[in-house]
Scaffold this active site. Structure first.
Site, short mmCIF file in Angstrom:
data_model
loop_
_atom_site.label_atom_id
_atom_site.label_comp_id
_atom_site.label_asym_id
_atom_site.label_seq_id
_atom_site.Cartn_x
_atom_site.Cartn_y
_atom_site.Cartn_z
CB SER A 1 50.71 28.93 47.08
OG SER A 1 50.22 29.21 45.83
CE LYS B 1 47.24 31.03 46.05
NZ LYS B 1 48.08 31.52 45.15
#
Length: 236
Positions: free
Chosen positions: A157, A195
């Site tokens: 990701s 993230k």
């Protein structure tokens, strides 16, 4: 000057090495000092390394060398046993290898050991950060002040930020971060993920660097910052 806990841990490690020839485990250190988690032991070990009382030997599990003890301590570091137990290498501070060390020894001596704390999801969040598994060598210029740890990346990701599956990220432990920082976020006390942090009004967004993944929005009380990305190590 050592704090009381730092001194207690140093003397406990020294006594165990005298008795058994190997340092105690992190669980044994935690129990001996009556601490609730091993993260406190990591902080104490780091402080003792920075103050020159112990040395962590790279690429060796549970390998700690006691360099010196506090002044006015009655005991002194014991000589290392002729045959280290349980397969762990113990090097006494006043002994040196008879033969010149290989070139890799000098490269490792310039590196700093950082605890590897398991895997971190760069994709769908996985279980919270695991316990200390082993240490890795990290270039000193990658690290600043404070405590650091390493995590192995699992998932894709964050590929557009240059972070790939199998990479090892170096994290500076902290509980706050600036807008746009790449962070280790603990979601609802259960899931850990890597993230980019975005603060949007009264909410916190955890953004992926891959259009395949959606941005996740949380209330502030649902997200705990565990650290901020400061470096990356990749093996080819």
């Amino acid at each position: 000057m050592l704090t009381q806990k730092q001194k207690e841990l140093l003397l406990f490690i020294h006594a165990r090495m005298q008795d058994e020839g190997v340092p105690p485990s992190f669980d044994e250190m935690r129990d001996a000092l009556d601490l609730k988690s091993k993260s406190g032991i990591h902080r104490l070990i780091t402080a003792l390394v920075e103050r020159g009382f112990i040395r962590r030997l790279p690429h060796r599990a549970r390998a700690i060398e006691v360099i010196k003890l506090p002044e006015n301590t009655v005991t002194s570091p014991a000589a290392a046993p002729e045959t280290p137990r349980r397969g762990f290498s113990v090097i006494e501070g006043d002994k040196r290898p008879a033969e010149p060390p290989p070139p890799s020894y000098y490269a490792e001596s310039r590196a700093t050991s950082v605890p590897l704390m398991g895997r971190i999801a760069a994709g769908v969040p996985i279980s919270a950060i695991q316990n200390h598994t082993n240490d890795i060598s990290c270039p000193p210029d990658m690290l600043g002040s404070g405590e650091h740890y390493a995590l192995e990346v699992k998932g894709d990701s964050m590929i557009e930020a240059g972070i790939y599956d199998g990479d090892t990220v170096i994290i500076r432990r902290c509980h706050t971060a600036e807008n746009g920082d790449i962070v280790v976020a603990l979601v609802e006390k259960e899931e850990a993920t890597l993230k980019r942090l975005r603060k949007k009004g009264s909410t916190i967004a955890l953004e992926a660097a891959n259009p395949t993944y959606e941005t996740r929005i949380f209330r502030p009380d649902q997200v705990d910052i565990q650290g901020r990305l400061v470096g990356l190590i990749r093996k080819y």
